[in-house]
Design a protein around this motif. Sequence first.
Motif, PDB file in Angstrom:
ATOM      1  N   ILE A 181       0.831  -1.200   0.000  1.00  0.00           N
ATOM      2  CA  ILE A 181       0.000   0.000   0.000  1.00  0.00           C
ATOM      3  C   ILE A 181       0.866   1.251   0.000  1.00  0.00           C
ATOM      4  CG2 ILE A 181      -1.671   1.313   1.359  1.00  0.00           C
ATOM      5  CD1 ILE A 181      -2.779  -1.401   2.319  1.00  0.00           C
ATOM      6  N   GLN A 182       1.934   1.239   0.802  1.00  0.00           N
ATOM      7  CA  GLN A 182       2.824   2.403   0.834  1.00  0.00           C
ATOM      8  C   GLN A 182       3.464   2.638  -0.528  1.00  0.00           C
ATOM      9  OE1 GLN A 182       5.276   1.128   4.161  1.00  0.00           O
ATOM     10  NE2 GLN A 182       4.403   2.737   5.458  1.00  0.00           N
ATOM     11  N   ARG A 183       3.858   1.559  -1.194  1.00  0.00           N
ATOM     12  CA  ARG A 183       4.460   1.705  -2.517  1.00  0.00           C
ATOM     13  C   ARG A 183       3.459   2.310  -3.500  1.00  0.00           C
ATOM     14  NH1 ARG A 183       6.176  -3.042  -2.922  1.00  0.00           N
ATOM     15  NH2 ARG A 183       4.581  -4.017  -4.220  1.00  0.00           N
ATOM     16  N   PHE A 184       2.215   1.860  -3.403  1.00  0.00           N
ATOM     17  CA  PHE A 184       1.176   2.391  -4.262  1.00  0.00           C
ATOM     18  C   PHE A 184       0.960   3.894  -4.034  1.00  0.00           C
ATOM     19  CE2 PHE A 184      -3.400   3.467  -3.988  1.00  0.00           C
ATOM     20  CZ  PHE A 184      -3.570   3.731  -5.333  1.00  0.00           C
ATOM     21  N   ILE A 185       0.907   4.300  -2.761  1.00  0.00           N
ATOM     22  CA  ILE A 185       0.680   5.717  -2.459  1.00  0.00           C
ATOM     23  C   ILE A 185       1.838   6.560  -2.969  1.00  0.00           C
ATOM     24  CG2 ILE A 185       0.488   7.376  -0.571  1.00  0.00           C
ATOM     25  CD1 ILE A 185      -1.085   5.289   0.982  1.00  0.00           C
ATOM     26  N   ARG A 186       3.070   6.071  -2.777  1.00  0.00           N
ATOM     27  CA  ARG A 186       4.228   6.815  -3.300  1.00  0.00           C
ATOM     28  C   ARG A 186       4.129   6.969  -4.810  1.00  0.00           C
ATOM     29  NH1 ARG A 186       7.179   3.579   0.345  1.00  0.00           N
ATOM     30  NH2 ARG A 186       7.841   2.232  -1.374  1.00  0.00           N
ATOM     31  N   ALA A 187       3.726   5.913  -5.486  1.00  0.00           N
ATOM     32  CA  ALA A 187       3.611   5.970  -6.943  1.00  0.00           C
ATOM     33  C   ALA A 187       2.563   6.993  -7.359  1.00  0.00           C
ATOM     34  CB  ALA A 187       3.256   4.589  -7.493  1.00  0.00           C
ATOM     35  N   ALA A 188       1.436   6.977  -6.664  1.00  0.00           N
ATOM     36  CA  ALA A 188       0.363   7.903  -7.018  1.00  0.00           C
ATOM     37  C   ALA A 188       0.774   9.349  -6.795  1.00  0.00           C
ATOM     38  CB  ALA A 188      -0.880   7.582  -6.194  1.00  0.00           C
ATOM     39  N   LYS A 189       1.461   9.613  -5.677  1.00  0.00           N
ATOM     40  CA  LYS A 189       1.834  10.995  -5.354  1.00  0.00           C
ATOM     41  C   LYS A 189       2.886  11.526  -6.319  1.00  0.00           C
ATOM     42  CE  LYS A 189       2.163  11.916  -0.861  1.00  0.00           C
ATOM     43  NZ  LYS A 189       2.501  11.734   0.559  1.00  0.00           N
ATOM     44  N   SER A 190       3.590  10.639  -6.987  1.00  0.00           N
ATOM     45  CA  SER A 190       4.581  11.100  -7.971  1.00  0.00           C
ATOM     46  C   SER A 190       3.932  11.386  -9.321  1.00  0.00           C
ATOM     47  CB  SER A 190       5.677  10.046  -8.153  1.00  0.00           C
ATOM     48  OG  SER A 190       5.166   8.884  -8.796  1.00  0.00           O
ATOM     49  N   ARG A 191       2.641  11.075  -9.440  1.00  0.00           N
ATOM     50  CA  ARG A 191       1.948  11.296 -10.708  1.00  0.00           C
ATOM     51  C   ARG A 191       0.662  12.069 -10.425  1.00  0.00           C
ATOM     52  NH1 ARG A 191       1.245   5.791 -13.707  1.00  0.00           N
ATOM     53  NH2 ARG A 191       1.615   7.021 -15.571  1.00  0.00           N
ATOM     54  N   PRO A 192       0.735  13.390 -10.355  1.00  0.00           N
ATOM     55  CA  PRO A 192      -0.425  14.185  -9.917  1.00  0.00           C
ATOM     56  C   PRO A 192      -1.688  13.905 -10.717  1.00  0.00           C
ATOM     57  CG  PRO A 192       1.542  15.531 -10.053  1.00  0.00           C
ATOM     58  CD  PRO A 192       1.907  14.205 -10.664  1.00  0.00           C
ATOM     59  N   GLN A 193      -1.550  13.540 -11.996  1.00  0.00           N
ATOM     60  CA  GLN A 193      -2.752  13.311 -12.779  1.00  0.00           C
ATOM     61  C   GLN A 193      -3.508  12.077 -12.328  1.00  0.00           C
ATOM     62  OE1 GLN A 193       0.250  12.687 -13.697  1.00  0.00           O
ATOM     63  NE2 GLN A 193       0.433  10.828 -14.913  1.00  0.00           N
ATOM     64  N   ALA A 194      -2.881  11.233 -11.507  1.00  0.00           N
ATOM     65  CA  ALA A 194      -3.531  10.003 -11.078  1.00  0.00           C
ATOM     66  C   ALA A 194      -4.074  10.076  -9.666  1.00  0.00           C
ATOM     67  CB  ALA A 194      -2.535   8.844 -11.190  1.00  0.00           C
ATOM     68  N   VAL A 195      -3.893  11.192  -8.989  1.00  0.00           N
ATOM     69  CA  VAL A 195      -4.265  11.268  -7.577  1.00  0.00           C
ATOM     70  C   VAL A 195      -5.753  11.012  -7.374  1.00  0.00           C
ATOM     71  CG1 VAL A 195      -4.512  12.892  -5.661  1.00  0.00           C
ATOM     72  CG2 VAL A 195      -2.356  12.712  -6.875  1.00  0.00           C
ATOM     73  N   SER A 196      -6.583  11.389  -8.352  1.00  0.00           N
ATOM     74  CA  SER A 196      -8.026  11.207  -8.182  1.00  0.00           C
ATOM     75  C   SER A 196      -8.410   9.740  -8.055  1.00  0.00           C
ATOM     76  CB  SER A 196      -8.774  11.829  -9.364  1.00  0.00           C
ATOM     77  OG  SER A 196      -8.368  11.224 -10.569  1.00  0.00           O
ATOM     78  N   SER A 197      -7.567   8.838  -8.551  1.00  0.00           N
ATOM     79  CA  SER A 197      -7.873   7.407  -8.437  1.00  0.00           C
ATOM     80  C   SER A 197      -7.568   6.866  -7.054  1.00  0.00           C
ATOM     81  CB  SER A 197      -7.055   6.617  -9.466  1.00  0.00           C
ATOM     82  OG  SER A 197      -7.457   6.933 -10.760  1.00  0.00           O
ATOM     83  N   LEU A 198      -6.810   7.592  -6.253  1.00  0.00           N
ATOM     84  CA  LEU A 198      -6.448   7.094  -4.923  1.00  0.00           C
ATOM     85  C   LEU A 198      -7.681   6.772  -4.084  1.00  0.00           C
ATOM     86  CD1 LEU A 198      -3.490   9.410  -3.947  1.00  0.00           C
ATOM     87  CD2 LEU A 198      -3.440   6.933  -3.864  1.00  0.00           C
ATOM     88  N   ALA A 199      -8.658   7.645  -4.115  1.00  0.00           N
ATOM     89  CA  ALA A 199      -9.829   7.440  -3.266  1.00  0.00           C
ATOM     90  C   ALA A 199     -10.543   6.143  -3.628  1.00  0.00           C
ATOM     91  CB  ALA A 199     -10.782   8.620  -3.406  1.00  0.00           C
TER      92      ALA A 199
END
Length: 799
Positions: A532-550
């Motif tokens: 999960i931590q790896r996933f969050i780091r990946a998402a935060k490095s790609r701002p266009q994908a942050v909306s998928s985090l939720a």
Amino acid sequence: MTGRLEMLIFTDCRAGEGLEGGAGLQFQARSPAADEQAMAVVRADLLYQPSDEFMRTRRAVADFPPSFAYVCDTIMAASAGVYLGKEASGHRQGNQLTHCVFSPDAAAYAKVRPAQLFGARFWRDRPADGTALPPLEAGWVPGPLTAELVQQEVRALPGGEAMLQALLTAVEAVLREPSSARRVLLLARDLRDVMVWLAAATLLLPQEVALTAGFRAFVANPTVIRQPIMAVHADDNPSGVTVDNDLGYHVFDVDTGRHSQPAPSPYAQTWARLFLTEDAYDVVDAVELAAVSGLGWQDAARLAMTVVSRRPPAPADVPLVVQWLRTGPPDLIALHGPRLARGLRDDSGTWPPAVLAELDDLARRGVVEVDAPAVRLALLADEVRRAVAENRVDATVLAPIGRAWTAEHQRTVVATLTSAAATASPRQFEALQRLARRFGVAPRVGEITGAMEAFARDWIANTHAGYLPDQWPNRAAIEERVRVQLERSDPLAHTTFLCEWWWLLLDTDLSPSLRQATTRAVLGTGDRLSTIQRFIRAAKSRPQAVSSLAHLTREIWAGQPLTLGDAVLLTGPQGLPRNLPLPPEMFDELAHRLMFATELSADDLNIGYRFADHGTWRPSQAVMRLFDEEARLQLVLTEIESNQPTEAVISQTVAGVGDRVLRAHMSRVLRTMLFAPAVISTTTLLKAKPSLVVPLIADLAPRVGGDTASPNRIALAFVLSAHNLSAEVGRAVSDDARLVLANGVRVWLRADKAIHAQHVNAATDQISFFGPPWTDTWRRTVRAERPRGRGLRGLGGWR
């Protein structure tokens, strides 16, 4: 090329230094052709106006703004002015210098708009060495406000296009109807800002019109100014004109970007948009060409942009170009016609493939008389070729053609795309899916099964390929095949490619079933927390994908209660971005427990508060009140532990704290009350919250008696057993409890050898805060249990 301009300088002169011979403000120097008529125009409309307000407040000379003005009269004249301070004699303030250039011939300005003269190097801010000035010879260079620079500055401003449209509309109107239209007034502190906007507006007018647009900046009293456009300094505005108090002007506040809202003219809308999106010089040239094209201005703008940009005519403009070539002015046709004609084709079949889509639209709408279905099928063949060879697909969905399009035409499109997809590579297959959507069809699934299976495997193995599932007509079938392959796979044997699927999850709105299957597969590849931590780091490095985090977070915690560890992970420094709201349903169970559970959990309060404070959960007002109650309780407990807060502070702080929150933190509440540095703080809390009396006595009673009890606990036990702190507290202390506490106090006092006098004194100090009757009763109790009283103090003189 620019032409010759004559010059004049106006300033304060000593006797013999000016053209009039005497002392005072006058024309100091002139070029040979500057006659009295020119001087009259300059004196009336172009001289620098020192600010009365700045002079009254004795502002520094450097604070006085410069001026810039232009007038179209018997001459076309521009002036630049500066404030010099003291007069030439060195006595009074009020001296200024105005330098003017002019010509009676519009050709002298070539294509230069008057506002573009601002900042030119030929302007003077000091008197000439004598009364004679040379003219400004042909070839002079204007200031730095080029079309490109002006475009960049307007484009960079928020609301720049809207303000340019409004300004151009207002200028158009006042030049067209000078006697009835509102004049234009700009508010600013920086003269350059004014000139940028005036240059922008006048660059979008033909030069013949732009040269009639007189302006003057800065002025103190707009009512006495003849020019249709003027600027008022924001710090010298005695009339009080503003956007909201426009006094009958169209007002543009350059500093704030606010402005009057004249309904934008179509002309202003078109040219402002072109100016900010196209090459600035092309647009300025197009303005001139459009003015003499003989067409209505909208058609003229399209034609002119085609001509000056030297692009081939767009297919949509072919009818316009043909019409203009038949009916336009002969001299312009001779100049531009040959190149425009070379951009056309006699037969639509010979047009380059890139224009087939435009031709398709023209044919569908009947703009050109060609076989619309034939053009559509030709477009299909061309785009299938490009999709297979180049992976290029236009995302625009083609509009239906209408009655001319038959079922047979539709079957041809489906058959063509199905045949191409059946033998395509995975990348070609994906491009053909997008092309099928563009043509409004779906390939037949039964005939592309093999290619679909191959694509599913490729998609799993190449998650960074940039595929666009939302543009696939066969998306449901493709995702089902991917889901089946994921569920059949061994997660530990495919860790690498499964973890790579996180990237796809970030970028893609997958179907719920595929998203769940992917989430289960990924979480099964190793340690859940680290994944999960790896996933969050990946998402935060790609701002266009942050909306998928939720959405992904919802999948990860589907069916599982949120724990305090989850909250720490998601809201911590390495967790989710702040203020990214998670799906509300993730918190349904937590919210229900917080609102309706008989006994609140401190962990639930902690979890909820962390998410709410992080901005990832937006709880109801009722839940927020619980968090507020908890915060107030924590605050008062911290104060009791470290200080001795006043009774008012304790009472007011815990007044709104409910019993459910108290019980959730009962262990800390009891610990704080038992170990409080000041016993009176504990009893104040008890009076504010009598429900704490019973649990406190239950915890206190075993700790009283013998020689191990602390003086503070003895003092607390005595206070509770001796008298009633309040009616409610008194009712809560049972007779048995009083007896147990009182006996414990007496046992402690009788332990003469073990209990040092200093401990009794410490208890006495705590009880002294309560005053009578507690101090009186304590004195009698101590005397009864320690009759010798050696070393005791604070007992009414007993030593």
